[in-house]
Scaffold this motif. Structure first.
Motif, PDB file in Angstrom:
ATOM      1  N   VAL A 167     -29.821  11.361 -31.454  1.00  0.00           N
ATOM      2  CA  VAL A 167     -30.885  11.385 -32.551  1.00  0.00           C
ATOM      3  C   VAL A 167     -30.908  12.794 -33.332  1.00  0.00           C
ATOM      4  O   VAL A 167     -31.364  12.991 -34.506  1.00  0.00           O
ATOM      5  CB  VAL A 167     -32.432  11.392 -32.112  1.00  0.00           C
ATOM      6  N   THR A 168     -30.320  13.915 -32.681  1.00  0.00           N
ATOM      7  CA  THR A 168     -30.177  15.272 -33.044  1.00  0.00           C
ATOM      8  C   THR A 168     -28.926  15.538 -33.863  1.00  0.00           C
ATOM      9  O   THR A 168     -28.859  16.299 -34.804  1.00  0.00           O
ATOM     10  CB  THR A 168     -30.352  16.344 -32.120  1.00  0.00           C
ATOM     11  N   GLY A 169     -27.783  14.797 -33.591  1.00  0.00           N
ATOM     12  CA  GLY A 169     -26.522  14.953 -34.347  1.00  0.00           C
ATOM     13  C   GLY A 169     -25.761  16.122 -33.600  1.00  0.00           C
ATOM     14  O   GLY A 169     -24.664  16.270 -34.069  1.00  0.00           O
ATOM     15  N   LEU A 170     -26.305  16.723 -32.552  1.00  0.00           N
ATOM     16  CA  LEU A 170     -25.813  17.744 -31.729  1.00  0.00           C
ATOM     17  C   LEU A 170     -24.813  17.069 -30.617  1.00  0.00           C
ATOM     18  O   LEU A 170     -25.086  15.913 -30.205  1.00  0.00           O
ATOM     19  CB  LEU A 170     -26.790  18.759 -31.156  1.00  0.00           C
ATOM     20  N   SER A 171     -23.763  17.721 -30.146  1.00  0.00           N
ATOM     21  CA  SER A 171     -22.932  17.159 -29.041  1.00  0.00           C
ATOM     22  C   SER A 171     -23.768  17.182 -27.699  1.00  0.00           C
ATOM     23  O   SER A 171     -24.635  17.925 -27.853  1.00  0.00           O
ATOM     24  CB  SER A 171     -21.733  18.011 -29.091  1.00  0.00           C
ATOM     25  N   LEU A 172     -23.286  16.339 -27.036  1.00  0.00           N
ATOM     26  CA  LEU A 172     -23.955  16.059 -25.673  1.00  0.00           C
ATOM     27  C   LEU A 172     -23.658  17.402 -24.970  1.00  0.00           C
ATOM     28  O   LEU A 172     -24.509  17.889 -24.296  1.00  0.00           O
ATOM     29  CB  LEU A 172     -23.278  14.999 -24.831  1.00  0.00           C
ATOM     30  N   THR A 173     -22.346  18.049 -25.183  1.00  0.00           N
ATOM     31  CA  THR A 173     -22.360  19.369 -24.657  1.00  0.00           C
ATOM     32  C   THR A 173     -23.339  20.277 -25.076  1.00  0.00           C
ATOM     33  O   THR A 173     -23.780  21.146 -24.193  1.00  0.00           O
ATOM     34  CB  THR A 173     -20.704  19.944 -24.702  1.00  0.00           C
ATOM     35  N   THR A 174     -23.503  20.418 -26.208  1.00  0.00           N
ATOM     36  CA  THR A 174     -24.618  21.609 -26.632  1.00  0.00           C
ATOM     37  C   THR A 174     -25.942  21.031 -26.264  1.00  0.00           C
ATOM     38  O   THR A 174     -26.666  22.131 -26.007  1.00  0.00           O
ATOM     39  CB  THR A 174     -24.587  21.303 -28.294  1.00  0.00           C
ATOM     40  N   ILE A 175     -26.191  19.804 -26.029  1.00  0.00           N
ATOM     41  CA  ILE A 175     -27.540  19.642 -25.700  1.00  0.00           C
ATOM     42  C   ILE A 175     -27.602  20.034 -23.986  1.00  0.00           C
ATOM     43  O   ILE A 175     -28.858  20.622 -23.815  1.00  0.00           O
ATOM     44  CB  ILE A 175     -27.707  17.950 -25.579  1.00  0.00           C
ATOM     45  N   SER A 176     -26.627  19.627 -23.421  1.00  0.00           N
ATOM     46  CA  SER A 176     -26.794  20.105 -22.135  1.00  0.00           C
ATOM     47  C   SER A 176     -26.871  21.473 -21.867  1.00  0.00           C
ATOM     48  O   SER A 176     -27.420  22.053 -20.917  1.00  0.00           O
ATOM     49  CB  SER A 176     -25.571  19.401 -21.183  1.00  0.00           C
ATOM     50  N   ARG A 177     -25.990  22.174 -22.691  1.00  0.00           N
ATOM     51  CA  ARG A 177     -25.805  23.475 -22.242  1.00  0.00           C
ATOM     52  C   ARG A 177     -27.255  24.203 -22.688  1.00  0.00           C
ATOM     53  O   ARG A 177     -27.582  25.202 -22.192  1.00  0.00           O
ATOM     54  CB  ARG A 177     -24.825  24.286 -23.042  1.00  0.00           C
ATOM     55  N   THR A 178     -27.718  23.720 -23.737  1.00  0.00           N
ATOM     56  CA  THR A 178     -29.039  24.252 -24.070  1.00  0.00           C
ATOM     57  C   THR A 178     -30.082  24.027 -23.106  1.00  0.00           C
ATOM     58  O   THR A 178     -30.986  25.054 -22.716  1.00  0.00           O
ATOM     59  CB  THR A 178     -29.489  23.687 -25.419  1.00  0.00           C
ATOM     60  N   LEU A 179     -30.217  22.789 -22.557  1.00  0.00           N
ATOM     61  CA  LEU A 179     -31.277  22.417 -21.693  1.00  0.00           C
ATOM     62  C   LEU A 179     -31.022  23.219 -20.502  1.00  0.00           C
ATOM     63  O   LEU A 179     -31.993  23.501 -19.529  1.00  0.00           O
ATOM     64  CB  LEU A 179     -31.396  20.963 -21.468  1.00  0.00           C
ATOM     65  N   ASP A 180     -29.816  23.447 -19.997  1.00  0.00           N
ATOM     66  CA  ASP A 180     -29.605  23.997 -18.705  1.00  0.00           C
ATOM     67  C   ASP A 180     -29.608  25.479 -18.902  1.00  0.00           C
ATOM     68  O   ASP A 180     -29.374  26.330 -17.964  1.00  0.00           O
ATOM     69  CB  ASP A 180     -28.156  23.844 -18.290  1.00  0.00           C
ATOM     70  N   GLY A 181     -29.841  26.217 -20.124  1.00  0.00           N
ATOM     71  CA  GLY A 181     -30.166  27.587 -20.401  1.00  0.00           C
ATOM     72  C   GLY A 181     -29.059  28.316 -20.258  1.00  0.00           C
ATOM     73  O   GLY A 181     -28.874  29.657 -20.154  1.00  0.00           O
ATOM     74  N   LYS A 182     -27.827  27.865 -20.383  1.00  0.00           N
ATOM     75  CA  LYS A 182     -26.474  28.582 -20.604  1.00  0.00           C
ATOM     76  C   LYS A 182     -26.124  29.033 -21.961  1.00  0.00           C
ATOM     77  O   LYS A 182     -25.374  29.583 -22.231  1.00  0.00           O
ATOM     78  CB  LYS A 182     -25.223  27.234 -20.121  1.00  0.00           C
ATOM     79  N   THR A 183     -26.807  28.227 -23.004  1.00  0.00           N
ATOM     80  CA  THR A 183     -26.508  28.721 -24.455  1.00  0.00           C
ATOM     81  C   THR A 183     -27.816  28.854 -25.258  1.00  0.00           C
ATOM     82  O   THR A 183     -29.074  27.930 -25.182  1.00  0.00           O
ATOM     83  CB  THR A 183     -25.740  27.487 -25.206  1.00  0.00           C
ATOM     84  N   LEU A 184     -27.870  29.730 -25.993  1.00  0.00           N
ATOM     85  CA  LEU A 184     -29.030  30.006 -27.014  1.00  0.00           C
ATOM     86  C   LEU A 184     -28.681  29.310 -28.382  1.00  0.00           C
ATOM     87  O   LEU A 184     -27.624  29.645 -29.044  1.00  0.00           O
ATOM     88  CB  LEU A 184     -29.044  31.598 -27.142  1.00  0.00           C
ATOM     89  N   PRO A 185     -29.459  28.331 -28.677  1.00  0.00           N
ATOM     90  CA  PRO A 185     -29.239  27.677 -29.955  1.00  0.00           C
ATOM     91  C   PRO A 185     -29.380  28.196 -31.116  1.00  0.00           C
ATOM     92  O   PRO A 185     -30.020  29.520 -31.183  1.00  0.00           O
ATOM     93  CB  PRO A 185     -30.143  26.452 -29.944  1.00  0.00           C
ATOM     94  N   LEU A 186     -28.609  27.902 -31.987  1.00  0.00           N
ATOM     95  CA  LEU A 186     -28.731  28.388 -33.497  1.00  0.00           C
ATOM     96  C   LEU A 186     -29.942  28.018 -34.141  1.00  0.00           C
ATOM     97  O   LEU A 186     -30.309  27.239 -33.760  1.00  0.00           O
ATOM     98  CB  LEU A 186     -27.659  27.897 -34.255  1.00  0.00           C
ATOM     99  N   PRO A 187     -30.438  28.803 -35.062  1.00  0.00           N
ATOM    100  CA  PRO A 187     -31.633  28.540 -35.828  1.00  0.00           C
ATOM    101  C   PRO A 187     -31.541  27.185 -36.231  1.00  0.00           C
ATOM    102  O   PRO A 187     -32.716  26.544 -36.243  1.00  0.00           O
ATOM    103  CB  PRO A 187     -31.775  29.804 -36.816  1.00  0.00           C
ATOM    104  N   SER A 188     -30.642  26.896 -36.873  1.00  0.00           N
ATOM    105  CA  SER A 188     -30.574  25.406 -37.551  1.00  0.00           C
ATOM    106  C   SER A 188     -30.588  24.258 -36.343  1.00  0.00           C
ATOM    107  O   SER A 188     -31.254  23.291 -36.680  1.00  0.00           O
ATOM    108  CB  SER A 188     -29.107  25.152 -38.237  1.00  0.00           C
ATOM    109  N   GLN A 189     -30.021  24.578 -35.098  1.00  0.00           N
ATOM    110  CA  GLN A 189     -30.240  23.561 -34.036  1.00  0.00           C
ATOM    111  C   GLN A 189     -31.741  23.547 -33.637  1.00  0.00           C
ATOM    112  O   GLN A 189     -32.224  22.575 -33.262  1.00  0.00           O
ATOM    113  CB  GLN A 189     -29.200  24.104 -32.811  1.00  0.00           C
ATOM    114  N   LEU A 190     -32.448  24.751 -33.569  1.00  0.00           N
ATOM    115  CA  LEU A 190     -33.828  24.588 -33.119  1.00  0.00           C
ATOM    116  C   LEU A 190     -34.612  23.931 -34.198  1.00  0.00           C
ATOM    117  O   LEU A 190     -35.489  23.286 -33.738  1.00  0.00           O
ATOM    118  CB  LEU A 190     -34.153  26.211 -33.115  1.00  0.00           C
ATOM    119  N   ALA A 191     -34.214  24.183 -35.441  1.00  0.00           N
ATOM    120  CA  ALA A 191     -35.125  23.318 -36.494  1.00  0.00           C
ATOM    121  C   ALA A 191     -34.909  21.728 -36.148  1.00  0.00           C
ATOM    122  O   ALA A 191     -35.666  21.185 -36.361  1.00  0.00           O
ATOM    123  CB  ALA A 191     -34.477  23.770 -37.788  1.00  0.00           C
TER     124      ALA A 191
END
Length: 158
Positions: free
Chosen positions: A50-74
C-alpha cells in the motif's frame, strides 16, 4: 533512506536513537491501524504493497535500523491516516510547538515545520512543495554539519 551502518550526517548515536524511536512509533500506529507487523505475519508485506515502499525498507524502518526519508514519512502518514505534523512530533523527529501560532503574513514565535512555512507562504503546488521541502531538509542537515564541525574544519559540500 540511510542505514545506520552508513557514515551518518550528524551524530551516529543520535540518528540510531531517532531511528529506533520512529520505528517503535510506526510499529505502534501500524498495529493500531490493523497491520500485524510482527515478522512473518503478513502486515509488513501489506504495508509495502500500500505504501509502494520495498519490504526491506518497511522492515528496516519498523526495526529501527533505518531512519526514513521525509517523503517516506509522508507516505506512512497518508497510508495510516495520520496527521503529518502530529506523526513527526509523536515519533520524536520534531519538538512539540507551543505558544501562539502566526497568521498569514506574521512570523510565528518558535520553529515552523517546512509544511507550516509553505502554508504560511501560500505554496500549494505539490511539486513545488516537495522540491522546497527536500531543499529545506538538505539545508537543515548541512547547517547541522557545519554547527558540529565548529572550529574543527569545514564541511565538504557536494
Amino acid at each position: 533512506m540511510r542505514s545506520m551502518e552508513d557514515p551518518p550526517h550528524g551524530s551516529r548515536a543520535r540518528r540510531l536513537v531517532q531511528a529506533r524511536r520512529v520505528g517503535a512509533y510506526l510499529t505502534a500506529v501500524a498495529t493500531a491501524a490493523g497491520y500485524d507487523v510482527r515478522r512473518r505475519q503478513g502486515g509488513r508485506a501489506q504495508l509495502a504493497a500500500v505504501t509502494g515502499l520495498s519490504l526491506t525498507t518497511i522492515s528496516r524502518t519498523l526495526d529501527g535500523k533505518t531512519l526514513p526519508l521525509p517523503s517516506q514519512l509522508a507516505t506512512w502518514a497518508t497510508v495510516l491516516n495520520l496527521d503529518h505534523r502530529r506523526m513527526l512530533v509523536e515519533s520524536g523527529l520534531i519538538p512539540e510547538q507551543r505558544g501562539p501560532q502566526g497568521v498569514r503574513g506574521e512570523v510565528a514565535v518558535g520553529v515552523l515545520s517546512p509544511d507550516e512555512a509553505m502554508n504560511a507562504w501560500g505554496i500549494t503546488d505539490p511539486i513545488i512543495r516537495k522540491t522546497l521541502s527536500g531543499s529545506i531538509a538538505q539545508a537543515i542537515q548541512l547547517q547541522e554539519e557545519l554547527d558540529a564541525a565548529g572550529d574543527f574544519g569545514v564541511v565538504a559540500l557536494g
